[in-house]
Design an enzyme around this catalytic site. Structure first.
Site, short mmCIF file in Angstrom:
data_model
loop_
_atom_site.label_atom_id
_atom_site.label_comp_id
_atom_site.label_asym_id
_atom_site.label_seq_id
_atom_site.Cartn_x
_atom_site.Cartn_y
_atom_site.Cartn_z
CG ASN A 13 -1.69 1.26 1.44
OD1 ASN A 13 -1.77 2.09 0.53
ND2 ASN A 13 -2.27 1.43 2.61
CE LYS A 15 0.09 3.16 4.86
NZ LYS A 15 0.22 3.23 6.31
CG HIS A 99 -5.56 1.92 5.32
ND1 HIS A 99 -5.04 2.90 6.12
CD2 HIS A 99 -4.59 0.98 5.18
CE1 HIS A 99 -3.78 2.56 6.45
NE2 HIS A 99 -3.50 1.40 5.89
CD GLU A 101 -2.56 5.46 6.86
OE1 GLU A 101 -2.56 5.51 5.63
OE2 GLU A 101 -1.70 4.83 7.53
CD GLU A 171 -3.01 -2.49 7.38
OE1 GLU A 171 -1.86 -2.64 6.95
OE2 GLU A 171 -3.75 -1.56 7.03
N GLY A 177 3.12 2.23 10.68
CA GLY A 177 4.08 3.33 10.50
C GLY A 177 4.87 3.68 11.75
CB SER A 216 5.88 -1.88 11.75
OG SER A 216 5.51 -0.54 12.05
P1 13P Z 1 3.47 0.37 7.48
O1 13P Z 1 3.96 -0.93 6.89
O2 13P Z 1 4.20 1.57 6.96
O3 13P Z 1 3.43 0.29 8.98
O4 13P Z 1 1.95 0.56 7.01
C1 13P Z 1 1.05 -0.48 7.15
C2 13P Z 1 -0.20 -0.14 6.43
O5 13P Z 1 -0.95 0.72 6.84
C3 13P Z 1 -0.49 -0.87 5.18
O6 13P Z 1 -1.79 -0.64 4.76
#
Ligand code: 13P
Length: 254
Positions: A13, A15, A99, A101, A171, A177, A216
């Site tokens: 992803n 983002k 997601h 976010e 997640e 992140g 992560s």
């Molecule tokens: P990270 O791997 O950067 O922690 O992000 C995970 C994520 O949100 C994938 O959708």
């Protein structure tokens, strides 16, 4: 080592990262390394504006290409949104729904989730439905309750015969992140809760649903995460932005 009944699924992803030229370079590199895709499924979830170009580069390979979000109506006065058919039109074959976010920064509601998942399925987009608890929910022992509530919402209009087209991604919000991965025990527990809920809702067909872990994921923990029986794949953020970090995750068993 157990024999897997579900094909491993490694998804990146992006983002709101990369630019057009770096996106296309990355897709070219990964496309050249994934072979015929028989033993694992690999996909990128890309900024919608790059979907047409990325899909053109991915063509002729088993690499999946998806959008990061979608609205559930076919058309209308929804400024800034994209209909599922629009994603399809520019080459997407899949989409992320819910997601963290989207839920936390953009305040997307549980109520929309079921409609988004349904709209994706009805338009031949394979949804990855993302769920996960915040740190305060975990500390308040509400993880299971939160996951079940999110599953109730996302699967509100899903039937048993849709099961093989849906993926769930667990997640934990606090692991996204942050460099802090959930412990293997926490991952196993959450995935067991999800698997049980799916079986209750969809019966035997639920066995076809893959449950990915995200938060992560890095080259140095991918192999161990994939060694867990409960983990069918990985949803990777930061480490999916460069071939040097994403390829070792795709090739976790090399
Ligand atoms: P990270 O791997 O950067 O922690 O992000 C995970 C994520 O949100 C994938 O959708």
């Amino acid at each position: 080592m157990t024999v897997r009944s579900r094909k491993p699924y490694i998804a990146g992803n992006w983002k709101m990262n990369l630019d057009r030229s770096r996106s296309l370079d990355l897709v070219k590199t990964v496309k050249g390394r994934i072979g015929d895709g028989n033993d694992r499924e690999v996909a990128f979830f890309v900024p919608s504006i790059y979907l047409a170009d990325v899909s053109a580069v991915a063509q002729g390979s088993p690499l999946g290409v998806g959008g990061q979000n979608v609205w559930f109506e076919d058309d209308g006065a929804f400024t800034g949104e994209l209909a599922p058919r629009m994603l399809r039109e520019v080459g997407a074959d899949r989409v992320l729904v819910g997601h963290s976010e989207r839920r936390h920064i953009f305040r997307e509601t549980d109520e929309w989730m079921g409609r988004k998942v349904r709209a994706a399925l009805d338009n031949d987009l394979l949804p990855i439905y993302c769920i996960g608890e915040t740190i305060s929910e975990r500390q308040g022992n509400r993880t299971d309750r939160v996951l079940k509530k999110q599953l109730d919402a996302g699967f509100a209009a899903v039937k048993s015969d849709d099961a093989h087209r849906i993926t769930v991604a667990y997640e934990p919000v606090w692991a996204i992140g942050t460099g802090e991965t959930a412990t293997f025990e926490q991952v196993d527990q959450a995935h067991a809760t999800i698997r049980k809920w799916l079986a209750n809702k969809l019966g035997e067909e639920a066995e076809n649903i893959r449950i990915l872990y995200g938060g992560s994921v890095k080259p140095d923990n991918a192999r161990q995460l994939m060694a867990l029986d409960s983990v069918d794949g990985l949803l990777v953020g930061g480490a999916s932005l460069q071939a040097e970090t994403f390829l070792p995750i795709i090739e976790y068993d090399a």
